[in-house]
Design a protein around this motif. Structure first.
Motif, PDB file in Angstrom:
ATOM      1  N   UNK A 193       0.830  -1.207   0.000  1.00 58.11           N
ATOM      2  CA  UNK A 193       0.000   0.000   0.000  1.00 58.11           C
ATOM      3  C   UNK A 193       0.865   1.258   0.000  1.00 58.11           C
ATOM      4  N   UNK A 194       1.957   1.238   0.767  1.00 56.90           N
ATOM      5  CA  UNK A 194       2.837   2.404   0.816  1.00 56.90           C
ATOM      6  C   UNK A 194       3.490   2.661  -0.538  1.00 56.90           C
ATOM      7  N   UNK A 195       3.880   1.584  -1.218  1.00 55.12           N
ATOM      8  CA  UNK A 195       4.462   1.732  -2.561  1.00 55.12           C
ATOM      9  C   UNK A 195       3.431   2.324  -3.517  1.00 55.12           C
ATOM     10  N   UNK A 196       2.188   1.818  -3.447  1.00 60.25           N
ATOM     11  CA  UNK A 196       1.135   2.333  -4.318  1.00 60.25           C
ATOM     12  C   UNK A 196       0.855   3.809  -4.035  1.00 60.25           C
ATOM     13  N   UNK A 197       0.907   4.203  -2.771  1.00 62.53           N
ATOM     14  CA  UNK A 197       0.693   5.609  -2.425  1.00 62.53           C
ATOM     15  C   UNK A 197       1.807   6.490  -2.983  1.00 62.53           C
ATOM     16  N   UNK A 198       3.052   6.009  -2.875  1.00 66.32           N
ATOM     17  CA  UNK A 198       4.163   6.805  -3.412  1.00 66.32           C
ATOM     18  C   UNK A 198       4.048   6.959  -4.922  1.00 66.32           C
ATOM     19  N   UNK A 199       3.680   5.884  -5.594  1.00 68.83           N
ATOM     20  CA  UNK A 199       3.535   5.952  -7.052  1.00 68.83           C
ATOM     21  C   UNK A 199       2.410   6.902  -7.445  1.00 68.83           C
ATOM     22  N   UNK A 205       2.096  14.634  -8.714  1.00 74.12           N
ATOM     23  CA  UNK A 205       3.026  15.765  -8.815  1.00 74.12           C
ATOM     24  C   UNK A 205       3.487  15.976 -10.255  1.00 74.12           C
ATOM     25  N   UNK A 206       3.752  14.868 -10.963  1.00 69.58           N
ATOM     26  CA  UNK A 206       4.191  14.987 -12.361  1.00 69.58           C
ATOM     27  C   UNK A 206       3.096  15.595 -13.227  1.00 69.58           C
ATOM     28  N   UNK A 207       1.849  15.184 -12.986  1.00 70.37           N
ATOM     29  CA  UNK A 207       0.739  15.719 -13.774  1.00 70.37           C
ATOM     30  C   UNK A 207       0.552  17.205 -13.490  1.00 70.37           C
ATOM     31  N   UNK A 208       0.722  17.606 -12.247  1.00 69.08           N
ATOM     32  CA  UNK A 208       0.593  19.022 -11.904  1.00 69.08           C
ATOM     33  C   UNK A 208       1.695  19.845 -12.551  1.00 69.08           C
ATOM     34  N   UNK A 229      -1.085   5.810   4.984  1.00 70.40           N
ATOM     35  CA  UNK A 229       0.270   5.261   5.120  1.00 70.40           C
ATOM     36  C   UNK A 229       0.415   4.587   6.483  1.00 70.40           C
ATOM     37  N   UNK A 230       0.994   3.386   6.488  1.00 72.77           N
ATOM     38  CA  UNK A 230       1.220   2.642   7.732  1.00 72.77           C
ATOM     39  C   UNK A 230       2.666   2.183   7.795  1.00 72.77           C
ATOM     40  N   UNK A 290      11.070   6.318  -8.515  1.00 76.63           N
ATOM     41  CA  UNK A 290       9.985   5.561  -7.899  1.00 76.63           C
ATOM     42  C   UNK A 290       9.489   6.151  -6.585  1.00 76.63           C
ATOM     43  N   UNK A 291      10.311   6.953  -5.927  1.00 78.57           N
ATOM     44  CA  UNK A 291       9.950   7.456  -4.607  1.00 78.57           C
ATOM     45  C   UNK A 291      10.201   6.469  -3.491  1.00 78.57           C
ATOM     46  N   UNK A 292      10.801   5.299  -3.799  1.00 84.33           N
ATOM     47  CA  UNK A 292      11.032   4.249  -2.810  1.00 84.33           C
ATOM     48  C   UNK A 292      12.505   4.210  -2.425  1.00 84.33           C
TER      49      UNK A 292
END
Length: 522
Positions: A193-199, A205-208, A229-230, A290-292
């Motif tokens: 879930x944390x990986x999906x949130x980062x993606x 942010x990229x779209x903005x 996030x957990x 990736x943000x990871x």
């Protein structure tokens, strides 16, 4: 024709042995009815004990259950010669037997019941795992604030939800194993879930940035639909959790509440802490894409640490961050450092206190262990920074005048109050972002100090003493990230040894077959 009452409803009554379907010829019909037993005893003191169980498949099973109940009630006779006490205890045991049967727990274990009677423990009710863990934590008055907070969090978050309702004397290895399996599954789900949130957040942010409002809304909605996030319970945390449970059950064994420490028998893996990794260019690129983070523990290179310190030099807490980066002090030790523990002429500090959090409250306590009380040498650069900190503090004292609070601490606010550790961490993260660096924890500066010292050739024992560890194994296995230069040095040393041996050895004589081959080729 079945019997009916005045309202016309069928009357249900127990026929017992008079039921015509129970008999088949000269014997009992095994396909109809169930067995039950009843123990009814009135002793000389006038106490009556009645225990009856039903829904037993066979007569043999009913007889076995009756014998087991009689054996349990016989424990009361071991109490002594007082008839009233024996009768009262027999009534209590019978009440416990009935309660356990009603709860679906089966009969109490004979040895556990006997142990409870002989030790004076409550007989009519179970001591649950949750009750024991709570009582055990309340009784450990010598724990430090941080350790107590950690144990309380483990009990509240994991142990009680998974094991709290289980009677202490009924706890089995299977219960402990099932708990850790569930925690591991929850950790894997949290990681995913944390990986999906980062993606999703990176896509938002990229779209903005690109001005694509439709993609931005889509990514924003996807992020909002994901669970919060957990922080997952990693293998090392699960190992510490098992250690806490094992310690509590050891105390239960010592008080004869249980006979076996089932936590010691549960297999949950090695529980090693994650190894620290250095932020190489490849890992930085992976994080940016990736943000990871490649590992929960990441360490800056020497160049990255210098980049952070250059940015921090313009902040009033620069000396604190430099001290941590160069000596590996813990956050609480740095925040709790006092001027009486600093000798700038000898370039030495000897921390004796720490500032730790209890929730948001800050407490000043003794250090983590005896090994934490050590003498730490200072580089010239660090000593000069502390002298500048002393001068800044003197100017702040003069400006504050009567509002100044004399705490004796090295690092303070403008009015002399001690620093809040959480604010020191938050400022560290902000400065790292402003410096354009990949993320590390403030505690990872401690990892970096150990690794940089080893890379510079400092002996492992010296590094261990500097960090305040009780032994070099902790330093080697947990707090050191081996830089590439160390690996290259090891490889070069091996190659040099081989080349040296080759230079001193006599050249081998070619075999006859080799010589013939060479002649033919020539």
């Amino acid at each position: 024709m079945p019997m009916v009452d005045a309202a016309g409803k069928p009357v249900v009554r127990r026929l017992g042995v008079k039921c015509p379907k129970l008999c088949r010829g000269a014997g009992w019909n095994p396909r109809h009815g169930t067995w039950y037993f009843q123990y009814d005893h009135a002793d000389a003191a006038g106490a009556r004990v009645v225990v009856s169980f039903g829904s037993l498949a066979t007569r043999v099973e009913a007889e076995d259950q009756l014998a087991a109940v009689q054996r349990l009630l016989g424990i009361a006779d071991e109490l002594g010669d007082d008839p009233r006490a024996v009768a009262e205890l027999r009534v209590q045991i019978a009440a416990r037997v009935r309660a356990d049967h009603k709860a679906g727990l089966g009969l109490p274990e004979f040895e556990a019941m006997r142990r409870a009677v002989l030790t004076g423990a409550p007989v009519t009710e179970h001591l649950t795992v949750g009750q024991w863990l709570t009582e055990r934590l309340a009784g450990k008055t010598a724990l430090s604030v941080s350790t107590r907070r950690m144990y309380a969090s483990q009990v509240r978050t994991y142990l009680i939800p998974h094991l709290g309702r289980i009677p202490l004397d009924r706890l089995r290895v299977a219960h402990v194993t099932a708990m850790f399996d569930a925690i591991a599954q929850e950790a894997a789900a949290a990681e995913a879930n944390n990986v999906a949130r980062r993606e999703a957040d990176a896509a938002r942010k990229a779209a903005w940035a690109s001005g694509d409002r439709a993609a931005w809304r889509q990514a924003k909605d996807r992020l909002a639909a994901l669970p919060a996030f957990r922080l997952p319970c990693h293998a090392a945390t699960r190992f510490r959790l098992r250690s806490a449970l094992r310690s509590a059950l050891s105390a239960a064994c010592a008080q004869q509440l249980v006979t076996i420490n089932v936590a010691a028998l549960a297999e949950i893996g090695s529980g090693r802490s994650p190894k620290g990794l250095v932020w190489t260019p490849e890992r930085v690129a992976y994080w940016q894409a990736t943000g990871n983070k490649p590992s929960p523990v990441m360490v800056w290179t020497a160049e990255q640490t210098c980049q952070f310190l250059d940015r921090a030099a313009r902040h009033e807490w620069y000396a604190l961050y430099l001290l941590v980066a160069c000596t590996g002090l813990r956050r609480g030790e740095a925040c709790g450092l006092r001027w009486i523990d600093v000798d700038l002429d000898a370039r030495m500090i000897s921390p004796t206190k720490q500032r730790v959090q209890n929730g948001w409250e800050v407490l000043e306590t003794d250090l983590k262990s005896d090994a934490s009380e050590r003498d730490v040498g200072l580089a010239d650069q660090v000593a000069e920074a502390l002298r500048a900190q002393r001068d800044w503090q003197q100017d702040a004292r003069e400006r504050a005048r009567s509002a100044w609070v004399e705490t004796g601490l090295v690092f303070t606010t403008a009015d002399g109050e001690g620093l809040h550790p959480a604010k020191v961490t938050a400022q560290f993260k902000q400065l790292a972002r402003e410096a354009g660096l990949p993320p590390v924890r403030l505690h990872d500066l401690r990892h970096g100090a150990a690794s940089l010292a080893l890379a510079a050739g400092v002996d492992l024992k010296v590094v261990s003493d500097m960090l305040g560890h009780s032994g070099t194994a902790i330093t080697r296995d947990i707090y050191t990230s081996v830089y590439d230069e160390l690996k290259h040095a090891a490889a070069a040393a091996i190659a040099a040894a081989i080349n040296g041996a080759r230079a001193t050895a006599a050249p081998p004589k070619p075999s006859r077959r080799t010589a013939t081959t060479l002649d033919t080729a020539g």
